[in-house]
Enzyme design. Sequence first.
Site, PDB file in Angstrom:
ATOM      1  N   HIS A 117      35.685  39.906  34.100  1.00 47.89           N
ATOM      2  CA  HIS A 117      35.138  38.847  35.130  1.00 47.89           C
ATOM      3  C   HIS A 117      33.547  39.050  34.619  1.00 47.89           C
ATOM      4  O   HIS A 117      33.008  40.276  34.720  1.00 47.89           O
ATOM      5  CB  HIS A 117      35.213  38.679  36.535  1.00 47.89           C
ATOM      6  CG  HIS A 117      34.309  37.823  37.083  1.00 47.89           C
ATOM      7  ND1 HIS A 117      34.158  36.700  36.800  1.00 47.89           N
ATOM      8  CD2 HIS A 117      33.396  38.192  38.108  1.00 47.89           C
ATOM      9  CE1 HIS A 117      33.062  36.131  37.541  1.00 47.89           C
ATOM     10  NE2 HIS A 117      32.882  36.940  38.571  1.00 47.89           N
ATOM     11  N   CYS A 157      36.464  34.431  41.624  1.00 46.28           N
ATOM     12  CA  CYS A 157      36.485  35.101  40.379  1.00 46.28           C
ATOM     13  C   CYS A 157      37.671  35.839  40.002  1.00 46.28           C
ATOM     14  O   CYS A 157      37.984  36.306  38.688  1.00 46.28           O
ATOM     15  CB  CYS A 157      35.296  36.047  40.441  1.00 46.28           C
ATOM     16  SG  CYS A 157      33.770  35.134  41.046  1.00 46.28           S
ATOM     17  N   ASN A 189      27.812  33.554  35.094  1.00 50.50           N
ATOM     18  CA  ASN A 189      28.852  33.656  35.971  1.00 50.50           C
ATOM     19  C   ASN A 189      29.436  32.593  36.437  1.00 50.50           C
ATOM     20  O   ASN A 189      29.038  31.525  36.911  1.00 50.50           O
ATOM     21  CB  ASN A 189      28.607  34.601  37.116  1.00 50.50           C
ATOM     22  CG  ASN A 189      29.733  34.718  37.953  1.00 50.50           C
ATOM     23  OD1 ASN A 189      30.708  34.275  38.019  1.00 50.50           O
ATOM     24  ND2 ASN A 189      29.431  35.847  38.836  1.00 50.50           N
TER      25      ASN A 189
END
Lengths: 352, 74
Positions: free
Chosen positions: A269, A120, A299
């Site tokens: 993120h 990430c 995500n």
Amino acid sequence: MALFSFNNIGISGMSGAVPKNVINNYEYDVFFPKEEIKEVVDKIGVKERRFADENTCASDLCYAAAEDLLNGMNVNRDEIDLLIFISQTPDYRMPATSILLQNRLGLSRSAIAFDISLGCSAFLYGLSVAYSMIASGAVKKALILDGETRSKVYSQKDRKTAFLFGDAGIAALIEKNDKFGTSWFSLNSDGEREDLIKIPAGGYRNMSSAETLKEKVVDEYGNMRSDEHGYMNGADVFNFVLREIPKDFKRLVEYAGVDTSTVDYFVFHQANQYINGLVAKKLKLADEKIPSTVHKYGNTSSVSIPLTIVSELKDKLNKHSRLLLCGFGVGLSWGTAIIDVDNCYVGNVVEV
Amino acid sequence: MKDKFITALAEALEMEDNEIKMEDTFRDYDTYDSLSELSILAMLDSDFGIELEMNEYNTYLTVGDLYKRVSSSK
């Protein structure tokens, strides 16, 4: 302490791509009852996400994004001398997927191509490498392709991860131009916490075998996965984010000497809505400066920062704008960057 | 202080204040799960400025244990 800056290098254009298969999380009752799902989905805020089919890889999503970008900006492909592919879901263990994309996109054989394997936080790492190679004079135009098919990483029978992740890819063109001004980076690593997010088997430490592919009940809640599925120790990751991210944010802002009121957008993120909301609250940031896509794409690991820019800031980057980017996750690895864009080309989020 | 803590814990666990007793093992509450655990961690951080590592958090068993940690940090 990895704090550093660049002058007059920046992102001149970006495009994105997502699979056309929309997963409605509230209806995704394959293994869990709807009322249980609702509680989870309400909390994490991932209403929808996209799943790639079995024939679609991260590279395919990046390829579609790159075609949209290069055609949209009318870029001469011979001028691209660096291609960085960022992913932890590559096509093969070897060769590197970046090399396959060099050929597929018709880039020059004298182009540099390599992969970066981070989660990430990775888009910031990719930017810092591209900026560095441009600053050194080795490269004039760099193409960053950042893609993930995290839907294929996590067990759909483990409720700790089954509703979070989605698939996407992006392409970003990086080049030198006086209009960009200064950019600042802070990058961090902590391998002591390698166990918090992990796929324990399938690499060379614990090679793939019949045993590693076996699905097992892993906790008192009856969650199931194999050793070749990813897992996440949610509470520890949660603590890490709440503690380290505001700290790194403040450290970079102080190093850069930038007044946060001059930042047009804070792009985090897209971990999940709950943790992102808490981080924003802790940093006392205005909601309208924080674009978000977690509700519609979930995500998407390293792709979530650039995907959010392409999806949410399409008509907002046609003037000089300042962005603060913040990525955090598996490794552990995390970072913050302050970058300026100026009349940035923002293409489409193509459906593949 | 104690009232503030009980109210915050009750909110994190979606319970009423009067349902929470100092001697209760909080993980035994019906509404305690991995999601409400995050709410408790967030509550400790935002309301009391306490950042707990999980290996420390896991040593606290009763509401009283947690309250002792909260009140001693002030």
